[in-house]
Motif scaffolding. Structure first.
Motif, PDB file in Angstrom:
ATOM      1  N   GLN A 157       0.838  -1.199   0.000  1.00  0.00           N
ATOM      2  CA  GLN A 157       0.000   0.000   0.000  1.00  0.00           C
ATOM      3  C   GLN A 157       0.876   1.252   0.000  1.00  0.00           C
ATOM      4  OE1 GLN A 157      -3.519   0.061   2.585  1.00  0.00           O
ATOM      5  NE2 GLN A 157      -2.757   2.014   3.394  1.00  0.00           N
ATOM      6  N   ASP A 158       1.952   1.227   0.782  1.00  0.00           N
ATOM      7  CA  ASP A 158       2.865   2.367   0.870  1.00  0.00           C
ATOM      8  C   ASP A 158       3.962   2.334  -0.195  1.00  0.00           C
ATOM      9  OD1 ASP A 158       1.441   3.152   3.098  1.00  0.00           O
ATOM     10  OD2 ASP A 158       2.889   2.315   4.517  1.00  0.00           O
ATOM     11  N   GLN A 159       4.291   1.150  -0.676  1.00  0.00           N
ATOM     12  CA  GLN A 159       5.402   0.975  -1.620  1.00  0.00           C
ATOM     13  C   GLN A 159       4.882   0.415  -2.951  1.00  0.00           C
ATOM     14  OE1 GLN A 159       8.408   2.162  -0.798  1.00  0.00           O
ATOM     15  NE2 GLN A 159       7.500   2.733   1.165  1.00  0.00           N
ATOM     16  N   GLN A 160       3.987   1.181  -3.570  1.00  0.00           N
ATOM     17  CA  GLN A 160       3.354   0.703  -4.798  1.00  0.00           C
ATOM     18  C   GLN A 160       4.346   0.517  -5.942  1.00  0.00           C
ATOM     19  OE1 GLN A 160      -0.152   3.047  -5.659  1.00  0.00           O
ATOM     20  NE2 GLN A 160      -0.942   2.771  -3.588  1.00  0.00           N
ATOM     21  N   GLU A 161       5.403   1.327  -5.969  1.00  0.00           N
ATOM     22  CA  GLU A 161       6.416   1.169  -7.020  1.00  0.00           C
ATOM     23  C   GLU A 161       7.107  -0.182  -6.928  1.00  0.00           C
ATOM     24  OE1 GLU A 161       9.182   4.400  -7.746  1.00  0.00           O
ATOM     25  OE2 GLU A 161       7.677   5.835  -7.074  1.00  0.00           O
ATOM     26  N   LEU A 162       7.413  -0.618  -5.706  1.00  0.00           N
ATOM     27  CA  LEU A 162       8.031  -1.939  -5.530  1.00  0.00           C
ATOM     28  C   LEU A 162       7.055  -3.045  -5.914  1.00  0.00           C
ATOM     29  CD1 LEU A 162      10.096  -1.649  -2.211  1.00  0.00           C
ATOM     30  CD2 LEU A 162      10.974  -2.021  -4.522  1.00  0.00           C
ATOM     31  N   ALA A 163       5.799  -2.885  -5.548  1.00  0.00           N
ATOM     32  CA  ALA A 163       4.791  -3.884  -5.914  1.00  0.00           C
ATOM     33  C   ALA A 163       4.679  -4.005  -7.437  1.00  0.00           C
ATOM     34  CB  ALA A 163       3.446  -3.523  -5.301  1.00  0.00           C
ATOM     35  N   MET A 164       4.706  -2.886  -8.126  1.00  0.00           N
ATOM     36  CA  MET A 164       4.645  -2.913  -9.592  1.00  0.00           C
ATOM     37  C   MET A 164       5.929  -3.496 -10.174  1.00  0.00           C
ATOM     38  SD  MET A 164       2.495   0.548 -10.638  1.00  0.00           S
ATOM     39  CE  MET A 164       3.974   1.458 -10.828  1.00  0.00           C
ATOM     40  N   ARG A 165       7.055  -3.091  -9.632  1.00  0.00           N
ATOM     41  CA  ARG A 165       8.355  -3.579 -10.127  1.00  0.00           C
ATOM     42  C   ARG A 165       8.433  -5.107 -10.082  1.00  0.00           C
ATOM     43  NH1 ARG A 165      13.965  -2.219  -7.028  1.00  0.00           N
ATOM     44  NH2 ARG A 165      15.142  -3.969  -7.838  1.00  0.00           N
TER      45      ARG A 165
END
Length: 140
Positions: free
Chosen positions: A94-102
């Motif tokens: 939720q806070d680290q959406q860029e990592l989730a997408m990566r």
């Protein structure tokens, strides 16, 4: 071997042994035997994964996710068995959406196992302590 301090994230070089009675960070002096999972962000994720010679187990989770809440204590409990053998870390999607997408996280919880900074295994869904321990043991 290189080990990242769970407190200050400094990289420490320590001798590889079967077990350790004591191992402290050269920078902050805290114990490297601490096994509480570290919360990672996009700012420190690569630093931790790339500089860890031990297996890194990443739990991608979110605070609103029921299965994530159920698995959180299991993840923390199992981590206590692997001091300086595996590093357990968490990424709040939720806070680290860029990592989730990566990392193409489509469902949570998702565990990714890294060895030598390379993803070697991925498992989606909550695991019980036995299955999580088996996952770690298979990838040490």
């Amino acid at each position: 071997m290189n080990v990242v301090c769970p407190f200050c994230l400094k990289v420490n070089k320590i001798p590889k042994k079967d077990s350790y009675l004591k191992a402290n960070c050269g920078e902050c002096k805290n114990s490297l035997l601490e096994t509480t999972p570290i919360e990672l962000t996009k700012q420190n994720f690569d630093h931790v994964v790339v500089n860890s010679d031990i297996t890194v187990i990443v739990d991608f989770w979110a605070p609103w996710c029921g299965p994530c809440k159920m698995m959180g204590p299991i993840f923390t409990e199992v981590a206590t068995k692997y001091a300086l053998k595996a590093l357990f870390v968490k990424v709040n999607t939720q806070d680290q959406q860029e990592l989730a997408m990566r990392f193409n996280i489509k469902s949570i919880p998702t565990l990714i196992v890294f060895k030598n900074a390379v993803e070697i295994k991925r498992v989606s869904g909550a695991l019980d302590p036995l299955r999580l321990s088996s996952l770690v043991n298979e990838n040490l």
